[in-house]
Design an enzyme around this catalytic site. Structure first.
Site, PDB file in Angstrom:
ATOM      1  N   TYR A 263      -7.974   8.360  -2.598  1.00 27.68           N
ATOM      2  CA  TYR A 263      -8.562   7.169  -2.288  1.00 27.68           C
ATOM      3  C   TYR A 263      -8.734   6.961  -0.762  1.00 27.68           C
ATOM      4  CZ  TYR A 263      -9.652   2.438  -1.390  1.00 27.68           C
ATOM      5  OH  TYR A 263     -10.317   0.992  -0.916  1.00 27.68           O
TER       6      TYR A 263
HETATM    7  O1  LIG Z   1      -5.265  -2.572   1.414  1.00 28.17           O
HETATM    8  C1  LIG Z   1      -6.192  -1.812   0.779  1.00 28.17           C
HETATM    9  O2  LIG Z   1      -7.315  -0.908   1.450  1.00 28.17           O
HETATM   10  C2  LIG Z   1      -6.110  -1.764  -0.520  1.00 28.17           C
HETATM   11  O3  LIG Z   1      -5.397  -2.718  -1.465  1.00 28.17           O
HETATM   12  C3  LIG Z   1      -5.366  -2.620  -2.736  1.00 28.17           C
HETATM   13  O4  LIG Z   1      -4.496  -1.545  -2.759  1.00 28.17           O
HETATM   14  P1  LIG Z   1      -2.901  -1.974  -2.959  1.00 28.17           P
HETATM   15  O5  LIG Z   1      -2.383  -2.607  -1.693  1.00 28.17           O
HETATM   16  O6  LIG Z   1      -2.057  -0.893  -3.532  1.00 28.17           O
HETATM   17  O7  LIG Z   1      -2.849  -3.269  -3.861  1.00 28.17           O
HETATM   18  P2  LIG Z   1      -2.364  -3.408  -5.272  1.00 28.17           P
HETATM   19  O8  LIG Z   1      -2.626  -2.055  -6.026  1.00 28.17           O
HETATM   20  O9  LIG Z   1      -2.689  -4.568  -5.951  1.00 28.17           O
HETATM   21  O10 LIG Z   1      -0.770  -3.314  -5.127  1.00 28.17           O
HETATM   22  C4  LIG Z   1      -0.096  -4.443  -4.370  1.00 28.17           C
HETATM   23  C5  LIG Z   1       1.302  -4.032  -4.127  1.00 28.17           C
HETATM   24  O11 LIG Z   1       1.956  -4.201  -5.552  1.00 28.17           O
HETATM   25  C6  LIG Z   1       2.738  -2.979  -5.635  1.00 28.17           C
HETATM   26  N1  LIG Z   1       2.572  -2.607  -7.080  1.00 28.17           N
HETATM   27  C7  LIG Z   1       1.576  -2.167  -7.555  1.00 28.17           C
HETATM   28  C8  LIG Z   1       1.272  -2.203  -8.903  1.00 28.17           C
HETATM   29  C9  LIG Z   1       2.847  -2.261  -9.790  1.00 28.17           C
HETATM   30  O12 LIG Z   1       2.558  -2.108 -11.117  1.00 28.17           O
HETATM   31  N2  LIG Z   1       3.678  -2.786  -9.225  1.00 28.17           N
HETATM   32  C10 LIG Z   1       3.850  -2.900  -7.698  1.00 28.17           C
HETATM   33  O13 LIG Z   1       5.000  -3.469  -7.441  1.00 28.17           O
HETATM   34  C11 LIG Z   1       1.999  -1.708  -4.854  1.00 28.17           C
HETATM   35  O14 LIG Z   1       2.915  -0.639  -4.343  1.00 28.17           O
HETATM   36  C12 LIG Z   1       1.485  -2.637  -3.472  1.00 28.17           C
HETATM   37  O15 LIG Z   1       2.623  -2.788  -2.513  1.00 28.17           O
HETATM   38  C13 LIG Z   1      -6.713  -2.233  -3.454  1.00 28.17           C
HETATM   39  O16 LIG Z   1      -6.506  -1.810  -4.904  1.00 28.17           O
HETATM   40  C14 LIG Z   1      -7.421  -1.114  -2.831  1.00 28.17           C
HETATM   41  O17 LIG Z   1      -8.633  -0.967  -3.185  1.00 28.17           O
HETATM   42  C15 LIG Z   1      -7.329  -1.364  -1.278  1.00 28.17           C
HETATM   43  O18 LIG Z   1      -8.422  -0.616  -0.535  1.00 28.17           O
END
Ligand SMILES: O=C(O)[C@H]1O[C@H](OP(=O)(O)OP(=O)(O)OC[C@H]2O[C@@H](n3ccc(=O)[nH]c3=O)[C@H](O)[C@@H]2O)[C@H](O)[C@@H](O)[C@@H]1O
Length: 459
Positions: A263
């Protein structure tokens, strides 16, 4: 010589000849016994017959790959292609009339006529509504694919319809459709938000990231450079391009050549592709690196969203941890702040210099971080949700899987502040309160006192 006795190539794994061959009873045709046919011909016919039988019996559509249960329906690239094939027809005088009316500027002077791609998406819907509210002309484009529950996209479309924004059902890879839109409307700007989002899903359906984030971006830029007049482009990059960068907070001058996910790599590729279309055609292009955007009408594939669902259902939430149980944190950014950033980027975009694919002079090419500048551990996200939902979460602490996730993000927004006047104002607690209020209303869930066992009243 029996094909089974052929010696395996030295050095390769040699299959032990099975002591007995247990075959299901094969109903062999009678001719097998009556005509002297070599075994090779027989086995060739048998293999061909078996292949044909399997082919005819296999399900027509490719079995959907396993999609994380946080997704409502499969989003394999064949799923996206299928959706594309089922696109609603476009064109014709009535359709063109709707397109023109939706894109008409209603505030002068200085009004913009904007094509918003991904308009039925989370950020797209909010940006399109905000542009319309201030009197800009807005036309939406979305392929309503099945990456997550399309009914949520249809509900966003209905909200925009009520606000006077027409969302055309179409794919950004449909060059003919894009050319038609630019023929019908002299867009001054394109806010390109259509993308295959989600860091972890890239392991499940990599093709959809290339289809939407690379091919799709090129398709939009091709239509824009050929338009006369050329629009200015504002598009969504991602904080994920910082990848394994360890300098914090992340600045636009930091390295972005170590993406941690496909991504992120497709978003980084987009930033390089933007440079090419600016250099060759004089397109004004502004990339915005969003930092974990959240809020009402959000994406069900994001942690804050499915944590809310699972806490209400009493299901466990998996909280990722870094090495040595280090916390995982994000610079969560509330949607209203992101919208302000997007509109500021559009207003400061500067003009494209070319027309009809010919460059007339240099044009602005910029990248900005849009974050909240205060990273919060995921554990804190969960505890805020517990308080807002009045339910104790069932927490599972798991090692962050090697799925492209990074341990933390933290935005340095100096450039966006100075050049766009970007100033985020909503903290995580306030933002999540607004999200939870929307979530409970949208899924018609009531938090009653005696329902403290975490079960929501919704099905
Ligand atoms: O900042 C960005 O540009 C990205 O932000 C998000 O990606 P992400 O930050 O990984 O968001 P989430 O998937 O909601 O995860 C949020 C946090 O929760 C954590 N997480 C996720 C899933 C889970 O089951 N448990 C968990 O602790 C992840 O590691 C992350 O630290 C969006 O999903 C992306 O499309 C975007 O581009």
């Amino acid at each position: 010589m029996d094909v089974d006795d052929a010696p395996s190539t030295p050095g390769k794994w040699k299959m032990e000849k099975p002591h007995h061959r247990h075959h299901p009873r094969l109903l062999l045709p009678r001719w097998h016994h009556s005509y002297p046919v070599s075994k090779l011909v027989f086995w060739s016919f048998f293999a061909l017959a078996l292949f044909l039988a399997l082919f005819l019996l296999s399900p027509r559509s490719s079995a959907p790959t396993r999609i994380p249960d946080s997704f409502a329906s499969s989003s394999t690239s064949s799923g996206v292609r299928r959706a594309a094939l089922q696109m609603a027809p476009w064109g014709g005088p009535a359709w063109e009339k709707r397109v023109r009316s939706s894109a008409r500027v209603r505030r002068n002077p200085g009004g913009a006529s904007v094509l918003v791609t991904g308009a039925a998406g989370f950020v797209g819907m909010h940006v399109a509504a905000a542009l319309k509210r201030r009197g800009d002309g807005v036309l939406g484009l979305d392929n309503f694919n099945g990456y997550y529950d399309p009914s949520l996209k249809r509900a966003r479309q209905a909200l925009l319809d009520r606000a006077g924004v027409f969302v055309v059902e179409g794919d950004i890879n449909d060059g003919a459709l894009l050319r038609k839109l630019f023929d019908v409307v002299p867009f001054t700007h394109v806010v390109h938000l259509a993308a295959q989002a989600g860091v972890r899903h890239a392991l499940v359906d990599p093709a959809s990231y290339v289809h939407s984030n690379v091919a799709g971006l090129v398709s939009v830029l091709e239509a824009a450079k050929a338009a006369d007049p050329q629009p200015a482009i504002v598009w969504a990059s991602s904080s994920s391009v910082y990848g394994l960068n360890s300098r914090v907070p992340f600045s636009e001058v930091d390295r972005t050549d170590r993406p941690a996910s496909l991504y992120a790599a497709t978003k980084k590729a987009g930033e390089e592709i933007a440079h090419v279309y600016n250099h060759i055609y004089g397109l004004s292009i502004t990339g915005l690196r969003f930092f974990t955007v959240y809020g009402p009408w959000g994406r069900p594939d994001m942690a804050y969203f499915f944590f809310t669902r699972d806490i209400l259902r009493g299901k466990p939430v998996s909280i990722f941890e870094g090495p040595d149980h280090a916390t995982v944190a994000r610079d969560f950014t509330y949607i209203d702040d992101i919208v302000k950033g997007c509109l500021a980027a559009l207003d400061h975009a500067g003009k494209s210099t070319g027309s009809g694919g010919k460059k007339r002079g240099p044009a602005p090419l910029r990248i900005y971080n849009l974050g909240n500048t205060s990273p919060v551990p995921v554990t804190k996200l969960v505890s805020i949700l517990e308080r807002l939902l009045k339910v104790k979460a069932v927490k599972k602490f798991v090692k962050m899987p090697r799925n492209g996730d990074v341990q933390f993000t933290h935005a340095n927004i100096t450039f966006a502040q100075k050049e766009l006047g970007y100033r985020p104002t909503t903290g995580l607690h306030t933002g999540l309160k607004k999200f939870v209020r929307w979530y409970l209303e949208y899924y018609s869930i009531s938090l009653s006192k005696n329902d403290s066992k975490g079960r929501s009243t919704s099905s």
